[in-house]
Scaffold this active site. Structure first.
Site, PDB file in Angstrom:
ATOM      1  N   ILE A  26       0.827  -1.215   0.000  1.00 32.28           N
ATOM      2  CA  ILE A  26       0.000   0.000   0.000  1.00 32.28           C
ATOM      3  C   ILE A  26       0.862   1.266   0.000  1.00 32.28           C
ATOM      4  O   ILE A  26       0.397   2.320  -0.445  1.00 32.28           O
ATOM      5  CB  ILE A  26      -0.978  -0.024   1.193  1.00 32.28           C
ATOM      6  CG1 ILE A  26      -2.152   0.927   0.940  1.00 32.28           C
ATOM      7  CG2 ILE A  26      -0.271   0.289   2.501  1.00 32.28           C
ATOM      8  CD1 ILE A  26      -3.318   0.732   1.894  1.00 32.28           C
ATOM      9  N   ASP A  48       1.622  -0.377   9.545  1.00 32.24           N
ATOM     10  CA  ASP A  48       1.910   0.878  10.260  1.00 32.24           C
ATOM     11  C   ASP A  48       3.407   1.205  10.167  1.00 32.24           C
ATOM     12  O   ASP A  48       3.796   2.329   9.789  1.00 32.24           O
ATOM     13  CB  ASP A  48       1.474   0.702  11.729  1.00 32.24           C
ATOM     14  CG  ASP A  48       1.417   1.999  12.508  1.00 32.24           C
ATOM     15  OD1 ASP A  48       1.628   3.069  11.918  1.00 32.24           O
ATOM     16  OD2 ASP A  48       1.139   1.934  13.729  1.00 32.24           O
TER      17      ASP A  48
HETATM   18  N1  AR6 Z   1       0.785  -3.028   2.336  1.00 34.19           N
HETATM   19  C1  AR6 Z   1      -0.436  -3.581   2.469  1.00 34.19           C
HETATM   20  N2  AR6 Z   1      -0.763  -4.412   3.474  1.00 34.19           N
HETATM   21  C2  AR6 Z   1       0.200  -4.692   4.389  1.00 34.19           C
HETATM   22  C3  AR6 Z   1       1.492  -4.155   4.333  1.00 34.19           C
HETATM   23  C4  AR6 Z   1       1.780  -3.282   3.245  1.00 34.19           C
HETATM   24  N3  AR6 Z   1       2.983  -2.717   3.093  1.00 34.19           N
HETATM   25  N4  AR6 Z   1       2.210  -4.636   5.399  1.00 34.19           N
HETATM   26  C5  AR6 Z   1       1.373  -5.454   6.085  1.00 34.19           C
HETATM   27  N5  AR6 Z   1       0.172  -5.503   5.474  1.00 34.19           N
HETATM   28  P1  AR6 Z   1      -1.162  -5.287  10.608  1.00 34.19           P
HETATM   29  P2  AR6 Z   1      -3.432  -4.887  12.465  1.00 34.19           P
HETATM   30  C6  AR6 Z   1      -1.046  -6.224   5.848  1.00 34.19           C
HETATM   31  O1  AR6 Z   1      -0.533  -6.263  11.525  1.00 34.19           O
HETATM   32  O2  AR6 Z   1      -3.736  -6.342  12.442  1.00 34.19           O
HETATM   33  C7  AR6 Z   1       0.809  -2.424  14.249  1.00 34.19           C
HETATM   34  O3  AR6 Z   1       1.872  -2.674  15.127  1.00 34.19           O
HETATM   35  C8  AR6 Z   1      -0.936  -7.434   6.726  1.00 34.19           C
HETATM   36  O4  AR6 Z   1      -0.536  -8.578   5.968  1.00 34.19           O
HETATM   37  O5  AR6 Z   1      -0.308  -4.279   9.933  1.00 34.19           O
HETATM   38  O6  AR6 Z   1      -4.566  -3.912  12.312  1.00 34.19           O
HETATM   39  C9  AR6 Z   1      -0.047  -1.247  14.693  1.00 34.19           C
HETATM   40  O7  AR6 Z   1       0.734  -0.222  15.271  1.00 34.19           O
HETATM   41  C10 AR6 Z   1      -2.365  -7.562   7.212  1.00 34.19           C
HETATM   42  O8  AR6 Z   1      -3.158  -8.204   6.221  1.00 34.19           O
HETATM   43  O9  AR6 Z   1      -2.347  -4.435  11.360  1.00 34.19           O
HETATM   44  C11 AR6 Z   1      -0.960  -1.884  15.693  1.00 34.19           C
HETATM   45  O10 AR6 Z   1      -0.336  -2.022  16.961  1.00 34.19           O
HETATM   46  C12 AR6 Z   1      -2.830  -6.116   7.302  1.00 34.19           C
HETATM   47  O11 AR6 Z   1      -1.846  -5.342   6.603  1.00 34.19           O
HETATM   48  C13 AR6 Z   1      -1.209  -3.260  15.114  1.00 34.19           C
HETATM   49  O12 AR6 Z   1      -0.070  -3.544  14.295  1.00 34.19           O
HETATM   50  C14 AR6 Z   1      -2.976  -5.584   8.709  1.00 34.19           C
HETATM   51  O13 AR6 Z   1      -1.951  -6.143   9.520  1.00 34.19           O
HETATM   52  C15 AR6 Z   1      -2.422  -3.280  14.223  1.00 34.19           C
HETATM   53  O14 AR6 Z   1      -2.682  -4.604  13.826  1.00 34.19           O
END
Ligand code: AR6
Length: 181
Positions: free
Chosen positions: A12, A35
């Site tokens: 993203i 994030d």
């Molecule tokens: N582009 C698109 N999707 C992504 C990317 C990327 N570059 N990187 C990861 N994903 P997560 P949550 C996907 O864990 O579950 C953080 O520490 C990933 O595969 O990022 O809402 C925050 O600070 C998954 O499908 O977010 C919070 O503490 C999706 O993004 C916590 O994680 C969401 O995974 C939030 O957890």
């Protein structure tokens, strides 16, 4: 046509849209997953602006600039931690999508991209979460002229399959939607 939804696989942080959505935590001070990737790509200006926001409650959203990202803005939303599904998770997750879209609409942003909120570190099952994402977005777009295009960015092939399946179900339900593979 304003009511369009796309599903793609990718990173993203590479999208040149009006806003990408960040799956943040209540501190808005960064973390892992998407994030961390967004903060790395945006550079230190993003964290500096986030520090002024005073955090964000679960289910709500806040807007910043995009700094070094190709995206003009970042909408930070805080998804629920999955606790088995009976702790208000579905409503809170739907609220993340609604709040983010409301911020985008209020700013007149035409193109918005979402990651799959809560389905990484927060453990929300993708098959449940993607249906909430798609249904909530479809309902919003039916009553608003902006955004014109909402893209769901899946990080893995498995997540893409889940979104495509859920999207096909909605298309069969009569929505005017355009899956992108
Ligand atoms: N582009 C698109 N999707 C992504 C990317 C990327 N570059 N990187 C990861 N994903 P997560 P949550 C996907 O864990 O579950 C953080 O520490 C990933 O595969 O990022 O809402 C925050 O600070 C998954 O499908 O977010 C919070 O503490 C999706 O993004 C916590 O994680 C969401 O995974 C939030 O957890």
């Amino acid at each position: 046509m304003h009511d369009q939804i796309a599903v793609v696989q990718g990173d993203i942080t590479t999208l040149a849209v009006d806003a990408i959505v960040n799956a943040a935590n209540e501190s808005l001070l960064g973390g892992g997953g998407v994030d961390g990737a967004i903060h790395r790509a945006a550079g230190p200006g993003l964290l500096a602006e986030c520090r002024k926001l005073g955090g964000c409650p679960t289910g709500q959203a806040k807007l910043t600039r995009g700094y070094q990202l190709p995206a003009k803005h970042v909408i930070h939303t805080v998804g629920p931690v999955w606790r088995g599904g009976a702790a208000g998770e579905p409503d809170l997750l739907a609220s993340c999508y609604r709040s983010s879209l409301q911020l985008a609409a209020g700013k007149g942003l035409a193109t918005v991209a979402f990651p799959s909120i809560s389905t990484g570190i927060y453990g929300y099952p993708i098959a449940l979460a993607c249906r909430i994402a798609l249904r909530t977005t479809k309902a919003f777009l039916e009553h608003h002229t902006q955004p014109r295009l909402v893209t769901f960015v899946c990080f893995t092939a498995h997540d893409l399959d889940e979104y495509k399946l859920a999207l096909a179900e909605m298309v069969n339900g009569g929505a005017r939607l355009h899956p992108v593979v």
